[in-house]
Design a protein around this motif. Structure first.
Motif, PDB file in Angstrom:
ATOM      1  N   HIS A 124     -35.221 -15.090  -6.436  1.00  0.00           N
ATOM      2  CA  HIS A 124     -33.478 -15.320  -6.906  1.00  0.00           C
ATOM      3  C   HIS A 124     -32.300 -14.959  -5.821  1.00  0.00           C
ATOM      4  CE1 HIS A 124     -28.917 -14.815  -8.784  1.00  0.00           C
ATOM      5  NE2 HIS A 124     -29.865 -15.613  -9.479  1.00  0.00           N
ATOM      6  N   GLU A 125     -31.403 -15.214  -5.129  1.00  0.00           N
ATOM      7  CA  GLU A 125     -31.002 -15.091  -3.992  1.00  0.00           C
ATOM      8  C   GLU A 125     -29.240 -14.874  -4.436  1.00  0.00           C
ATOM      9  OE1 GLU A 125     -28.669 -12.332  -1.616  1.00  0.00           O
ATOM     10  OE2 GLU A 125     -31.293 -13.083  -0.851  1.00  0.00           O
ATOM     11  N   SER A 126     -28.736 -14.008  -5.153  1.00  0.00           N
ATOM     12  CA  SER A 126     -27.115 -13.654  -5.361  1.00  0.00           C
ATOM     13  C   SER A 126     -26.055 -13.889  -3.957  1.00  0.00           C
ATOM     14  CB  SER A 126     -26.835 -12.858  -5.866  1.00  0.00           C
ATOM     15  OG  SER A 126     -27.560 -12.360  -7.377  1.00  0.00           O
ATOM     16  N   THR A 176     -25.611 -14.988   2.674  1.00  0.00           N
ATOM     17  CA  THR A 176     -27.241 -14.560   3.463  1.00  0.00           C
ATOM     18  C   THR A 176     -28.002 -13.954   2.722  1.00  0.00           C
ATOM     19  OG1 THR A 176     -26.291 -13.149   4.219  1.00  0.00           O
ATOM     20  CG2 THR A 176     -25.394 -15.105   4.860  1.00  0.00           C
ATOM     21  N   PRO A 177     -29.187 -14.490   2.544  1.00  0.00           N
ATOM     22  CA  PRO A 177     -30.780 -14.009   1.834  1.00  0.00           C
ATOM     23  C   PRO A 177     -30.761 -11.836   2.917  1.00  0.00           C
ATOM     24  CG  PRO A 177     -31.102 -16.134   2.825  1.00  0.00           C
ATOM     25  CD  PRO A 177     -29.595 -15.889   3.336  1.00  0.00           C
ATOM     26  N   ARG A 189     -39.874 -21.745  -4.956  1.00  0.00           N
ATOM     27  CA  ARG A 189     -38.087 -22.566  -5.430  1.00  0.00           C
ATOM     28  C   ARG A 189     -37.768 -21.640  -5.318  1.00  0.00           C
ATOM     29  NH1 ARG A 189     -36.980 -27.181  -7.594  1.00  0.00           N
ATOM     30  NH2 ARG A 189     -35.732 -27.007  -6.594  1.00  0.00           N
ATOM     31  N   ILE A 190     -36.376 -21.594  -4.434  1.00  0.00           N
ATOM     32  CA  ILE A 190     -35.679 -19.839  -4.597  1.00  0.00           C
ATOM     33  C   ILE A 190     -34.072 -20.459  -4.582  1.00  0.00           C
ATOM     34  CG2 ILE A 190     -34.087 -19.110  -2.943  1.00  0.00           C
ATOM     35  CD1 ILE A 190     -35.951 -19.385  -0.438  1.00  0.00           C
ATOM     36  N   CYS A 191     -33.661 -20.096  -5.736  1.00  0.00           N
ATOM     37  CA  CYS A 191     -32.294 -20.412  -6.607  1.00  0.00           C
ATOM     38  C   CYS A 191     -31.212 -19.822  -5.774  1.00  0.00           C
ATOM     39  CB  CYS A 191     -32.359 -19.932  -8.040  1.00  0.00           C
ATOM     40  SG  CYS A 191     -33.411 -20.343  -8.918  1.00  0.00           S
ATOM     41  N   VAL A 192     -29.499 -19.702  -5.948  1.00  0.00           N
ATOM     42  CA  VAL A 192     -28.588 -19.070  -5.577  1.00  0.00           C
ATOM     43  C   VAL A 192     -27.807 -19.306  -5.911  1.00  0.00           C
ATOM     44  CG1 VAL A 192     -29.755 -19.563  -2.132  1.00  0.00           C
ATOM     45  CG2 VAL A 192     -28.288 -21.388  -3.591  1.00  0.00           C
ATOM     46  N   THR A 193     -26.719 -18.394  -5.708  1.00  0.00           N
ATOM     47  CA  THR A 193     -25.614 -18.428  -6.203  1.00  0.00           C
ATOM     48  C   THR A 193     -24.175 -18.939  -5.436  1.00  0.00           C
ATOM     49  OG1 THR A 193     -26.301 -15.834  -7.016  1.00  0.00           O
ATOM     50  CG2 THR A 193     -24.136 -16.836  -6.833  1.00  0.00           C
ATOM     51  N   PHE A 194     -24.306 -18.720  -4.278  1.00  0.00           N
ATOM     52  CA  PHE A 194     -23.607 -19.240  -3.554  1.00  0.00           C
ATOM     53  C   PHE A 194     -23.496 -20.974  -3.152  1.00  0.00           C
ATOM     54  CE2 PHE A 194     -22.615 -15.275  -2.829  1.00  0.00           C
ATOM     55  CZ  PHE A 194     -20.549 -15.438  -3.068  1.00  0.00           C
ATOM     56  N   ALA A 195     -22.534 -21.582  -3.731  1.00  0.00           N
ATOM     57  CA  ALA A 195     -22.738 -23.014  -2.700  1.00  0.00           C
ATOM     58  C   ALA A 195     -23.446 -23.626  -1.969  1.00  0.00           C
ATOM     59  CB  ALA A 195     -22.476 -24.667  -3.317  1.00  0.00           C
ATOM     60  N   GLU A 196     -22.648 -22.435  -0.057  1.00  0.00           N
ATOM     61  CA  GLU A 196     -22.694 -22.139   0.777  1.00  0.00           C
ATOM     62  C   GLU A 196     -24.475 -22.226   1.268  1.00  0.00           C
ATOM     63  OE1 GLU A 196     -19.170 -20.209  -0.189  1.00  0.00           O
ATOM     64  OE2 GLU A 196     -20.664 -20.994  -1.392  1.00  0.00           O
ATOM     65  N   THR A 197     -24.998 -21.245   0.057  1.00  0.00           N
ATOM     66  CA  THR A 197     -26.289 -20.524  -0.008  1.00  0.00           C
ATOM     67  C   THR A 197     -27.010 -22.172   0.867  1.00  0.00           C
ATOM     68  OG1 THR A 197     -25.512 -18.797   0.066  1.00  0.00           O
ATOM     69  CG2 THR A 197     -27.925 -19.194   0.507  1.00  0.00           C
ATOM     70  N   GLY A 245     -35.752 -27.224   1.854  1.00  0.00           N
ATOM     71  CA  GLY A 245     -36.389 -27.611   1.012  1.00  0.00           C
ATOM     72  C   GLY A 245     -36.789 -26.669  -0.755  1.00  0.00           C
ATOM     73  N   LYS A 246     -36.898 -25.325  -0.395  1.00  0.00           N
ATOM     74  CA  LYS A 246     -36.636 -24.771  -1.737  1.00  0.00           C
ATOM     75  C   LYS A 246     -35.627 -24.691  -2.934  1.00  0.00           C
ATOM     76  CE  LYS A 246     -40.858 -22.885   0.100  1.00  0.00           C
ATOM     77  NZ  LYS A 246     -41.666 -21.571   0.747  1.00  0.00           N
ATOM     78  N   SER A 247     -34.202 -24.577  -1.853  1.00  0.00           N
ATOM     79  CA  SER A 247     -33.539 -23.807  -2.517  1.00  0.00           C
ATOM     80  C   SER A 247     -32.364 -24.728  -3.313  1.00  0.00           C
ATOM     81  CB  SER A 247     -31.905 -23.760  -1.142  1.00  0.00           C
ATOM     82  OG  SER A 247     -33.319 -22.570  -0.202  1.00  0.00           O
ATOM     83  N   ILE A 248     -32.329 -23.879  -4.466  1.00  0.00           N
ATOM     84  CA  ILE A 248     -30.865 -25.080  -5.148  1.00  0.00           C
ATOM     85  C   ILE A 248     -29.921 -24.323  -5.664  1.00  0.00           C
ATOM     86  CG2 ILE A 248     -33.202 -24.645  -6.827  1.00  0.00           C
ATOM     87  CD1 ILE A 248     -32.599 -26.595  -8.441  1.00  0.00           C
ATOM     88  N   HIS A 249     -28.790 -24.208  -5.929  1.00  0.00           N
ATOM     89  CA  HIS A 249     -27.790 -24.195  -6.261  1.00  0.00           C
ATOM     90  C   HIS A 249     -27.926 -23.826  -7.711  1.00  0.00           C
ATOM     91  CE1 HIS A 249     -23.568 -24.038  -6.660  1.00  0.00           C
ATOM     92  NE2 HIS A 249     -23.590 -23.008  -6.181  1.00  0.00           N
ATOM     93  N   VAL A 250     -28.090 -22.591  -8.686  1.00  0.00           N
ATOM     94  CA  VAL A 250     -28.040 -22.788  -9.807  1.00  0.00           C
ATOM     95  C   VAL A 250     -26.051 -21.941 -10.382  1.00  0.00           C
ATOM     96  CG1 VAL A 250     -30.360 -22.150  -9.831  1.00  0.00           C
ATOM     97  CG2 VAL A 250     -28.693 -20.081 -10.206  1.00  0.00           C
ATOM     98  N   GLY A 251     -25.825 -21.180  -9.471  1.00  0.00           N
ATOM     99  CA  GLY A 251     -24.249 -20.983  -9.723  1.00  0.00           C
ATOM    100  C   GLY A 251     -24.760 -19.282 -10.380  1.00  0.00           C
ATOM    101  N   PRO A 252     -23.381 -18.763 -10.637  1.00  0.00           N
ATOM    102  CA  PRO A 252     -24.090 -17.178 -11.203  1.00  0.00           C
ATOM    103  C   PRO A 252     -24.865 -17.127 -12.257  1.00  0.00           C
ATOM    104  CG  PRO A 252     -21.799 -18.215 -11.329  1.00  0.00           C
ATOM    105  CD  PRO A 252     -22.372 -18.862 -10.565  1.00  0.00           C
ATOM    106  N   ILE A 253     -25.179 -16.346 -12.721  1.00  0.00           N
ATOM    107  CA  ILE A 253     -26.098 -15.480 -14.171  1.00  0.00           C
ATOM    108  C   ILE A 253     -24.861 -14.388 -14.252  1.00  0.00           C
ATOM    109  CG2 ILE A 253     -27.968 -15.020 -14.804  1.00  0.00           C
ATOM    110  CD1 ILE A 253     -29.767 -16.573 -13.012  1.00  0.00           C
ATOM    111  N   ILE A 254     -24.716 -14.513 -15.653  1.00  0.00           N
ATOM    112  CA  ILE A 254     -23.645 -13.502 -16.016  1.00  0.00           C
ATOM    113  C   ILE A 254     -24.677 -13.572 -17.495  1.00  0.00           C
ATOM    114  CG2 ILE A 254     -21.386 -13.415 -17.390  1.00  0.00           C
ATOM    115  CD1 ILE A 254     -21.053 -13.953 -14.023  1.00  0.00           C
TER     116      ILE A 254
END
Length: 368
Positions: free
Chosen positions: A134-136, A139-140, A153-161, A168-177
């Motif tokens: 998970h990358e918050s 930029t990583p 898989r790599i979960c990211v918070t920002f859609a820009e990331t 091909g591993k990255s998926i935008h999941v949004g912020p985890i609150i």
């Protein structure tokens, strides 16, 4: 979501998940948000972190999690003799993590980053345990860049990331609150601080390790700030100022744990660093912000990018640390206060996606 599998003999086996991440609270809070719902669904949860890091302190507060400490290095952006020793600590940590993981037999590893995560991710990969990172930040970080090739898989918070990463591993999941942050009581927060209803509350948070620059600027201006605000100052471990104890309308804490939801519920404005987890939590709670990101001299510049993304979205004002003077602080905060209603309106335009649900589904899919 299933929480068990069937062995070849037909017996039901409990699903097992291993977490890692540490070095600062930001590398733990996402894990802390995911662990309770996984426990509730019957997963066996273990955690590997450093022996004495903040992650041990924070995770030990959760029931039902087995914690294991390993040797780890530290990313320093300055010359230090310890930099020579750190590669050996990391290698030692890889062997320790490998042995632990071989015994724990997790179905999946979830890594939040921080340098302690690198040997754990490698240890999992050597044991053929699938890894989710998970990358918050926008930029990583270095730890996640090192660990990335070992992840499924790599979960990211920002859609820009996700747009920037072409692996091909990255998926935008949004912020985890953290769900508990939404359950705070403003009345309890005011009572605990002995504040008066009706007068705005200003929360200052310099990160889990504190910020001497922000602390000093706030304390120089306590008298002026107190004319408009009641102040909750989370200043970091060892950063309390004994000379300000008892000042009316000013409360200082090294760190807030269980009381944080109530403190946030009664807060009207926030002054903060620009760590991704914190600012997305403030956004979810509709708290207008003045962000003072870590400078490039003290970091890799990720907080500057985070803050600029939020400024462009209309969620905050930004004051660079190099420009942090008393006059600049008071002027920037006054601007946030004047525009607080417009900022809240802008925040309300943003939807509240179920990031925890998305990540838990991904965990289930990857573990399968």
């Amino acid at each position: 979501m299933p929480n068990s599998t069937h062995s070849p003999s037909g017996e039901t086996e409990q699903r097992r998940i291993l977490f890692t991440g540490g070095g600062s609270a930001g590398h733990v809070t996402v894990n802390a948000a995911l662990i309770p719902p996984l426990l509730a669904q019957g997963w066996k949860v273990s955690y590997i972190g450093s022996k004495n890091g903040i992650e041990k302190q924070l995770i030990s507060r959760l029931d039902g999690v087995d914690y294991y400490g390993i040797s780890t290095g530290k990313l320093r952006r300055y010359i230090d003799l310890e930099n020579v020793k750190d590669p050996f600590r990391v290698v030692k940590g890889v062997f320790q993590a490998y042995r632990l993981i071989r015994g724990l037999k997790p179905d999946v590893l979830f890594s939040k980053g921080g340098f302690v995560s690198v040997p754990v991710v490698i240890g999992a990969w050597l044991n053929r345990v699938p890894v989710i990172i998970h990358e918050s930040d926008l930029t990583p970080g270095l730890a996640n860049r090192i660990a990335g090739p070992f992840a499924k898989r790599i979960c990211v918070t920002f859609a820009e990331t996700a747009k920037q990463m072409k692996d091909g591993k990255s998926i935008h999941v949004g912020p985890i609150i953290r769900s508990e942050l939404r359950k705070g009581s403003a009345w309890k927060g005011l009572q605990r601080c002995k504040f008066t209803p009706g007068k705005p509350v200003l929360l200052i948070m310099g990160g889990s390790l504190g910020s001497q620059r922000i602390n000093q600027a706030i304390r120089r201006n306590v008298a002026a700030l107190s004319k408009t605000y009641q102040i909750i100052h989370i200043c970091g471990k060892g950063e309390l100022d004994e000379s300000l104890k008892g000042v009316s309308g000013y409360r200082q804490y090294e760190y807030i744990h269980d009381e944080l939801p109530d403190a946030l519920a009664c807060t009207d404005l926030v002054i903060s660093r620009a760590g991704s987890n914190s600012i997305f939590e403030f956004l979810a709670l509709r708290k207008p912000m003045l962000l003072i990101p870590l400078s490039k001299q003290a970091s890799r510049g990720d907080q500057i990018l985070n803050a600029e993304s939020f400024r462009q979205a209309g969620y905050c004002e930004v004051l660079q640390e190099e420009e942090l003077t008393d006059d600049a602080l008071m002027a920037a905060l006054s601007k946030v206060f004047r525009n607080r209603d417009a900022i809240k309106t802008q925040m309300q335009q943003r939807g509240q996606a179920d990031a925890i649900g998305r990540v838990m589904s991904l965990i289930e899919e990857t573990a399968r």
